[in-house]
Scaffold this motif. Structure first.
Motif, PDB file in Angstrom:
ATOM      1  N   ILE A  70       0.801  -1.208   0.000  1.00 37.27           N
ATOM      2  CA  ILE A  70       0.000   0.000   0.000  1.00 37.27           C
ATOM      3  C   ILE A  70       0.843   1.270   0.000  1.00 37.27           C
ATOM      4  CG2 ILE A  70      -0.163   0.016   2.505  1.00 37.27           C
ATOM      5  CD1 ILE A  70      -2.896   1.114   0.131  1.00 37.27           C
ATOM      6  N   ALA A  71       2.104   1.166   0.432  1.00 38.86           N
ATOM      7  CA  ALA A  71       2.962   2.349   0.470  1.00 38.86           C
ATOM      8  C   ALA A  71       3.545   2.653  -0.905  1.00 38.86           C
ATOM      9  CB  ALA A  71       4.087   2.152   1.486  1.00 38.86           C
ATOM     10  N   GLN A  83     -11.547   3.190  -5.569  1.00 43.14           N
ATOM     11  CA  GLN A  83     -12.414   3.774  -4.565  1.00 43.14           C
ATOM     12  C   GLN A  83     -13.280   4.897  -5.115  1.00 43.14           C
ATOM     13  OE1 GLN A  83     -10.608   5.430  -0.937  1.00 43.14           O
ATOM     14  NE2 GLN A  83     -12.054   4.153   0.140  1.00 43.14           N
ATOM     15  N   ALA A  99     -14.235   0.695   0.874  1.00 39.75           N
ATOM     16  CA  ALA A  99     -13.154  -0.084   0.300  1.00 39.75           C
ATOM     17  C   ALA A  99     -12.272  -0.650   1.396  1.00 39.75           C
ATOM     18  CB  ALA A  99     -12.313   0.785  -0.621  1.00 39.75           C
ATOM     19  N   VAL A 100     -12.091  -1.922   1.380  1.00 39.18           N
ATOM     20  CA  VAL A 100     -11.214  -2.566   2.345  1.00 39.18           C
ATOM     21  C   VAL A 100      -9.918  -2.849   1.604  1.00 39.18           C
ATOM     22  CG1 VAL A 100     -10.855  -4.568   3.795  1.00 39.18           C
ATOM     23  CG2 VAL A 100     -13.138  -3.620   3.526  1.00 39.18           C
ATOM     24  N   VAL A 101      -8.885  -2.126   1.948  1.00 38.45           N
ATOM     25  CA  VAL A 101      -7.615  -2.319   1.265  1.00 38.45           C
ATOM     26  C   VAL A 101      -6.765  -3.292   2.066  1.00 38.45           C
ATOM     27  CG1 VAL A 101      -5.523  -1.225   0.455  1.00 38.45           C
ATOM     28  CG2 VAL A 101      -7.689  -0.007   0.291  1.00 38.45           C
ATOM     29  N   ARG A 110      -1.035 -14.708   2.914  1.00 37.64           N
ATOM     30  CA  ARG A 110      -1.843 -13.563   3.295  1.00 37.64           C
ATOM     31  C   ARG A 110      -2.879 -13.251   2.232  1.00 37.64           C
ATOM     32  NH1 ARG A 110       1.580  -9.626   6.835  1.00 37.64           N
ATOM     33  NH2 ARG A 110       0.369  -8.109   5.682  1.00 37.64           N
ATOM     34  N   THR A 113      -5.571 -15.630   3.022  1.00 40.31           N
ATOM     35  CA  THR A 113      -6.230 -15.299   4.293  1.00 40.31           C
ATOM     36  C   THR A 113      -7.140 -14.085   4.128  1.00 40.31           C
ATOM     37  OG1 THR A 113      -4.204 -16.001   5.348  1.00 40.31           O
ATOM     38  CG2 THR A 113      -5.827 -14.918   6.729  1.00 40.31           C
ATOM     39  N   TYR A 114      -6.645 -13.081   3.447  1.00 35.69           N
ATOM     40  CA  TYR A 114      -7.462 -11.894   3.255  1.00 35.69           C
ATOM     41  C   TYR A 114      -8.711 -12.223   2.451  1.00 35.69           C
ATOM     42  CZ  TYR A 114      -4.590  -8.295   5.385  1.00 35.69           C
ATOM     43  OH  TYR A 114      -3.936  -7.508   6.289  1.00 35.69           O
ATOM     44  N   LEU A 117     -11.141 -13.657   4.755  1.00 35.34           N
ATOM     45  CA  LEU A 117     -11.705 -12.607   5.596  1.00 35.34           C
ATOM     46  C   LEU A 117     -12.764 -11.829   4.822  1.00 35.34           C
ATOM     47  CD1 LEU A 117     -10.386 -12.999   8.142  1.00 35.34           C
ATOM     48  CD2 LEU A 117      -8.740 -11.201   7.634  1.00 35.34           C
TER      49      LEU A 117
ATOM     50  N   ASP B  61     -14.735  -6.605  13.346  1.00 34.02           N
ATOM     51  CA  ASP B  61     -13.283  -6.641  13.242  1.00 34.02           C
ATOM     52  C   ASP B  61     -12.807  -5.727  12.121  1.00 34.02           C
ATOM     53  OD1 ASP B  61     -14.482  -8.157  11.376  1.00 34.02           O
ATOM     54  OD2 ASP B  61     -13.472 -10.027  11.890  1.00 34.02           O
ATOM     55  N   LEU B  62     -13.530  -4.636  11.961  1.00 28.67           N
ATOM     56  CA  LEU B  62     -13.149  -3.664  10.945  1.00 28.67           C
ATOM     57  C   LEU B  62     -12.489  -2.471  11.627  1.00 28.67           C
ATOM     58  CD1 LEU B  62     -14.219  -5.120   8.658  1.00 28.67           C
ATOM     59  CD2 LEU B  62     -16.183  -3.598   8.535  1.00 28.67           C
ATOM     60  N   GLY B  76       0.209   6.302   2.411  1.00 30.32           N
ATOM     61  CA  GLY B  76       0.369   4.875   2.169  1.00 30.32           C
ATOM     62  C   GLY B  76       1.255   4.234   3.230  1.00 30.32           C
ATOM     63  N   ILE B  77       2.307   4.936   3.592  1.00 23.45           N
ATOM     64  CA  ILE B  77       3.221   4.394   4.597  1.00 23.45           C
ATOM     65  C   ILE B  77       2.510   4.274   5.942  1.00 23.45           C
ATOM     66  CG2 ILE B  77       5.299   4.903   5.931  1.00 23.45           C
ATOM     67  CD1 ILE B  77       6.431   6.169   3.320  1.00 23.45           C
ATOM     68  N   GLN B  83      -1.896  -1.137   9.354  1.00 24.12           N
ATOM     69  CA  GLN B  83      -2.394  -2.461   9.021  1.00 24.12           C
ATOM     70  C   GLN B  83      -1.514  -3.569   9.572  1.00 24.12           C
ATOM     71  OE1 GLN B  83      -3.006  -3.486   4.830  1.00 24.12           O
ATOM     72  NE2 GLN B  83      -5.067  -4.011   5.466  1.00 24.12           N
ATOM     73  N   GLY B  88      -3.831  -8.164  11.085  1.00 20.67           N
ATOM     74  CA  GLY B  88      -4.437  -8.793   9.913  1.00 20.67           C
ATOM     75  C   GLY B  88      -3.832 -10.176   9.962  1.00 20.67           C
ATOM     76  N   PRO B  89      -3.947 -10.905   8.871  1.00 22.22           N
ATOM     77  CA  PRO B  89      -3.389 -12.248   8.804  1.00 22.22           C
ATOM     78  C   PRO B  89      -1.997 -12.255   9.406  1.00 22.22           C
ATOM     79  CG  PRO B  89      -4.531 -11.760   6.816  1.00 22.22           C
ATOM     80  CD  PRO B  89      -4.633 -10.532   7.673  1.00 22.22           C
ATOM     81  N   GLU B  96      -7.909 -11.240  13.727  1.00 21.11           N
ATOM     82  CA  GLU B  96      -7.957 -10.946  12.318  1.00 21.11           C
ATOM     83  C   GLU B  96      -8.850  -9.764  12.003  1.00 21.11           C
ATOM     84  OE1 GLU B  96      -8.810 -14.933  10.794  1.00 21.11           O
ATOM     85  OE2 GLU B  96      -6.642 -15.010  10.586  1.00 21.11           O
ATOM     86  N   ARG B  97      -8.179  -8.681  11.745  1.00 19.52           N
ATOM     87  CA  ARG B  97      -8.912  -7.460  11.508  1.00 19.52           C
ATOM     88  C   ARG B  97      -8.702  -6.946  10.106  1.00 19.52           C
ATOM     89  NH1 ARG B  97      -8.078  -7.281  17.078  1.00 19.52           N
ATOM     90  NH2 ARG B  97     -10.204  -7.456  17.792  1.00 19.52           N
ATOM     91  N   LEU B  98      -9.697  -6.301   9.597  1.00 19.56           N
ATOM     92  CA  LEU B  98      -9.595  -5.757   8.258  1.00 19.56           C
ATOM     93  C   LEU B  98      -9.501  -4.241   8.319  1.00 19.56           C
ATOM     94  CD1 LEU B  98     -12.105  -7.883   6.195  1.00 19.56           C
ATOM     95  CD2 LEU B  98      -9.658  -7.659   5.857  1.00 19.56           C
ATOM     96  N   ALA B  99      -8.591  -3.707   7.543  1.00 22.76           N
ATOM     97  CA  ALA B  99      -8.433  -2.261   7.507  1.00 22.76           C
ATOM     98  C   ALA B  99      -9.273  -1.680   6.381  1.00 22.76           C
ATOM     99  CB  ALA B  99      -6.976  -1.899   7.300  1.00 22.76           C
ATOM    100  N   VAL B 100     -10.113  -0.743   6.721  1.00 20.70           N
ATOM    101  CA  VAL B 100     -10.910  -0.065   5.717  1.00 20.70           C
ATOM    102  C   VAL B 100     -10.246   1.284   5.485  1.00 20.70           C
ATOM    103  CG1 VAL B 100     -13.139   0.915   5.192  1.00 20.70           C
ATOM    104  CG2 VAL B 100     -12.989  -1.185   6.513  1.00 20.70           C
ATOM    105  N   VAL B 101      -9.630   1.432   4.321  1.00 15.91           N
ATOM    106  CA  VAL B 101      -8.938   2.688   4.050  1.00 15.91           C
ATOM    107  C   VAL B 101      -9.872   3.624   3.295  1.00 15.91           C
ATOM    108  CG1 VAL B 101      -6.993   3.761   2.894  1.00 15.91           C
ATOM    109  CG2 VAL B 101      -6.716   1.549   3.982  1.00 15.91           C
TER     110      VAL B 101
END
Lengths: 347, 347
Positions: A70-71, A83, A99-101, A110, A113-114, A117, B61-62, B76-77, B83, B88-89, B96-101
């Motif tokens: 993502i970076a 998005q 949007a779940v990135v 991963r 796994t993602y 999820l 888990d969001l 991004g960094i 994340q 996450g995985p 196990e959490r999902l990042a919503v960007v």
DNA sequence: CCGTAGATAGAAAGCGCTTGCTGTGACCCC
DNA sequence: GGGGTCACAGCAAGCGCTTTCTATCTACGG
């Protein structure tokens, strides 16, 4: 404690069903009633319970985007474009999607796994970006996962990645091979014969395709492909730097270096500079992708421009069903050779 | 059609409750039973229904991350670091959490809308990154939203943003003022007296703080702050280019330009180059953030390094409750002046 | 004027999971 | 050997919303 649909219904003196219908706007509700409900929603500061409605309606407004890093602006640009199309805030009425990135870091596990999820969240769509990992076992597992997602109603789109066999995921593939070929052909056309190649990580479709393009160009020009002139490494600056040092050690006479992508190319330029070599006078350098900073490099980087934003936007639209998938489910997105200051004829 | 908990229960010959317990692992289940259940899960390819469990357990888990521009490595960094920490995985078992960007594009409305969407999803945590929009009305609306989120159990963390008044959100604030001051002081120390400043968009805390630091340095050195030497613009390359052209028109005699951030600085360098001016011989240039490409610019950019990754990771840990919030809920993160080739004494 | 179509609103049955409370043997100690 | 403890497993009541089916009411046409 927290306000529910029923509370709103009570305050608006209607049934919960009516409130739900006002909020979803897909069933006739008298204007006066609607207004009363809306006022109640406002008064109570009511916010729909997403999980509850997802459960009841068996749909969700989550869209997953898998990226390697993502970076890296390469993915950032694609993710941003996606998005903008999936109708986050802006597209009023039912069009509010999140949007779940997911950052896979290029790891196959991963990635899987993602996907699980996302499947668990019953995502409306999933978009996989960037090169595929070329490993039979993983490919099979991935295909299985994608098939199950599709069965569950999740739309699957690949962006910048080759089609996934045994799957009917729509693919927007970048023409990495063609781009690589044209890039090296450009260098050969300038008269270079000893061209170093800094490839990306092994087992990655992007790496392989770009490299194949490079080799095709060499073959077409009757230039021998010296294995010593190819070095593999990750897609980062450091790799470009180190690989260039190594390349120079192996073949001090080389007059050009083609990098796996722009970031790697920047590292290559730095290494050359540190070795007292000038670009392009002593050694030409070329990149790939044409990320925003490439035009500002000194000298400006010759590279292959990939329409990342357009591709991402299109992937987003297809994922939302706003655009027809390409015939056959596969479309090739071509890059454009951008000749700039970092390449010139050999000394 | 789709497999449910009950199906798994039937196959494993246990009750749904037991299956749930095995899956959540927070209640004693005999090893033999657990194994039987796990096998059934595997056989049936069962994937938990996220919305259903979120509804029943009233948790999700969001984790939401709000950024101004996902294509900008600055964000991004940070997003990547967050994340990596929210489990996450990798972090097995319940982690196990999902990042919503969410890409706000710097728009106040979208910031609010995304927050509502996240509230709707009952996000476990929300992290707001980057400068705050300085508008009383919006600040009040935002504070209200954040308060409501907190009430609902969502942890709120600000990363690279000043504390939000009327809120008890934890804040990891960047010392933009101090960084700006040191940067300009460095230039003044080299002997520059006519220093152009390309500021970011107005009404942004980041813009204001960096600019204030710049002015503080000028004042400290007894240099007059000529308003004509400050130009505002967005945080992009184009803005840096245009602003520099404008600055040169207004004050051809200037010997240094300080940019709002590295990207803008790159644009400034390009403009100078196009005008036939050399960096740093004719005009020194300085940026801010120290993004990865800055060290590879030619000449390498003098800038203020912000520990983006560290800050993002810490924000992620605090959001997950894995790390204690700083005392008082506010911590200042300092930048480090990186003096490189783009700045030198005036000609 | 009455029958009927059209427009709204409500009742209620879930959606798939979690969890407090209630069994039920097995085990242990005196 | 009886009662008390544990360690598990199951029952059943929701969680907050959507949606099908049904009930009303109004407006018309004949």
């Amino acid at each position: 404690m927290t306000v529910t649909l029923a509370d709103v219904a009570a305050r608006a003196q209607v049934s919960p069903a009516t409130v739900s219908r006002v909020l979803n706007g897909n069933y006739p509700v008298a204007a006066a009633t609607r207004e009363r409900v809306l006022r109640a929603v406002d008064d109570l500061d009511y916010v729909l319970n997403g999980p509850a409605s997802a459960l009841a309606a068996a749909t969700s407004d989550l869209v997953g985007i898998l990226v390697n890093d993502i970076a890296d602006p390469f993915f950032g640009i694609i993710a941003g474009a996606v998005q903008s199309e999936i109708g986050g805030p802006g597209g009023r009425a039912g069009g509010e999607r999140l949007a779940v990135v997911c950052n896979t870091g290029g790891s196959p596990e991963r990635e899987l796994t993602y996907l699980t999820l996302l499947q668990r969240q019953r995502a409306a769509a999933v978009i996989l970006t960037g090169g595929a990992i070329e490993d039979a076992e993983h490919a099979a597992a991935l295909a299985g996962k994608l098939r199950r997602l599709a069965e569950a109603g999740t739309r699957v789109v690949l962006c910048g990645r080759p089609p996934a066999p045994e799957t009917d995921a729509v693919a927007l593939t970048f023409d990495n091979r063609g781009g690589g070929r044209r890039l090296t052909a450009h260098l050969l056309g300038l008269g270079h014969r000893r061209v170093g190649y800094i490839a990306g990580p092994r087992e990655r479709s992007t790496t392989r395709h770009r490299l194949e393009g490079h080799r095709a160009a060499l073959a077409a020009h009757g230039v021998e492909d010296d294995p010593a002139l190819t070095v593999h490494g990750p897609y980062d600056r450091r790799s470009g730097y180190d690989a260039t040092v190594e390349l120079l050690r192996r073949a001090p006479e080389l007059t050009a270096v083609v990098a796996a992508n722009d970031t790697v190319a920047l590292g290559a330029c730095a290494a050359l500079r540190d070795k007292g070599l000038r670009t392009p006078d002593d050694v030409s350098v070329a990149g790939f992708d044409d990320l925003p900073f490439s035009v500002d490099a000194v000298p400006a980087l010759t590279t292959v421009r990939l329409p990342l934003h357009e591709a991402g936007a299109r992937a987003g639209r297809i994922a939302m069903g706003k655009e027809e998938p390409p015939p056959g489910g596969v479309a090739t997105v071509h890059g454009e050779l951008m000749v700039r200051g970092s390449t010139a004829g050999p000394r």
